[in-house]
Write an enzyme that holds these catalytic residues in place. Sequence first.
Site, PDB file in Angstrom:
ATOM      1  N   GLU A  26       0.887  -1.246   0.032  1.00 41.67           N
ATOM      2  CA  GLU A  26       0.073   0.014  -0.046  1.00 41.67           C
ATOM      3  C   GLU A  26       1.023   1.351  -0.009  1.00 41.67           C
ATOM      4  O   GLU A  26       1.802   1.291   0.819  1.00 41.67           O
ATOM      5  CB  GLU A  26      -0.963   0.064   1.289  1.00 41.67           C
ATOM      6  N   HIS A  41      -8.091   3.085  -3.850  1.00 44.82           N
ATOM      7  CA  HIS A  41      -9.233   3.367  -2.675  1.00 44.82           C
ATOM      8  C   HIS A  41     -10.198   4.473  -3.096  1.00 44.82           C
ATOM      9  O   HIS A  41     -10.012   5.384  -3.745  1.00 44.82           O
ATOM     10  CB  HIS A  41      -8.321   4.178  -1.546  1.00 44.82           C
ATOM     11  N   ARG A  83     -15.999   3.103   3.915  1.00 44.88           N
ATOM     12  CA  ARG A  83     -16.747   4.430   4.324  1.00 44.88           C
ATOM     13  C   ARG A  83     -15.834   5.587   4.643  1.00 44.88           C
ATOM     14  O   ARG A  83     -16.378   6.534   4.078  1.00 44.88           O
ATOM     15  CB  ARG A  83     -17.379   3.941   5.561  1.00 44.88           C
ATOM     16  N   GLY A  84     -14.874   5.627   5.077  1.00 46.34           N
ATOM     17  CA  GLY A  84     -13.917   6.740   5.445  1.00 46.34           C
ATOM     18  C   GLY A  84     -14.450   7.454   6.660  1.00 46.34           C
ATOM     19  O   GLY A  84     -15.405   7.247   7.218  1.00 46.34           O
TER      20      GLY A  84
END
Length: 321
Positions: free
Chosen positions: A11, A71, A101-102
């Site tokens: 990532e 993302h 969702r964040g």
Amino acid sequence: MSCTTARFSFELYPPRSAAAAAALPATIDRLAAAHPDFISVTYGANGSSRTTSLDVLRYILQHTDVSPMAHLTCVGSSHAEANRLIREFLDAGIRRFLAVRGDPPADVPAGETGLGDLRSSAELVQLIHRVQAERVPYGELPVPGIDARAVLGSREHVQIAVAAFPNGHPSSHSVSQDIDTLLAKQAAGANLGITQLFFHPEDYLSFAQKAKDAGVAFPILPGIMPVTSAARLRRMLELSGEDLPSELAIQLEIEPTEEGQREIGIAWATDFAQRLLDGGAPGIHLYTFNQHQAVLAVLERIGLLPGAGTGVAGTTSRTTH
């Protein structure tokens, strides 16, 4: 589990300065040379890093053989805005997504969620599939010998990963609620899980088994970050809300040199990853902090790099934490 069958991925986050942007391609090239399953690129809330995220994803697509993962977050997006963004990523060639969702912006008034039209990551998963289906409703192939095309029975699908929380989402009341949420994401079309950071192998192994027993069929990759300094550990704990891994914290605090702290972090992550793989994890997802050295050292020591065996460093540096 044999290390040769385990998958691994990385990532990255979009560069935050011109100097970081200039340095990132070399890091991507080094990570890509390890042949990961994918490289994911984070995306800021409310589209704060849309352009730079897409630039990094395009670099991965155009300059490596690795599949990039974009993302996407729900926070602050209308259906129309999310639809446009998903289509933009698909048009760029992205076929893997992490739907989350964040976190709401810091200035959201009390009692409000900060979310837009999309209320959960499950809704975002559904929307990604819907946009892809509308964009490519079916496939066609030319029919030999005649001026016609045959419609294929299946269309290109996308991979959609979702977040998993071995120690519970901050808003969750129980492990069963977290697993029910994963089942809802699976019903919406999610086909991979990636965990948030955690620091004890048993937390993941117990959670993954409970999820499997409940009917979660997709693989759940544990997320790992080599903690190469005491300051980074403190920052990670602030962001994740996880309990302090006391032995690691003590070792990092008493080690006076940067190189010594780096070696402690790599050795700890190596042992951590090996214990997860030995316990049945399908692979590992490595948070790189936009640096390749530490994560590649971990992979080399557990024998996951192409052509690597058990790794001399892995046999001499593994410790129990």
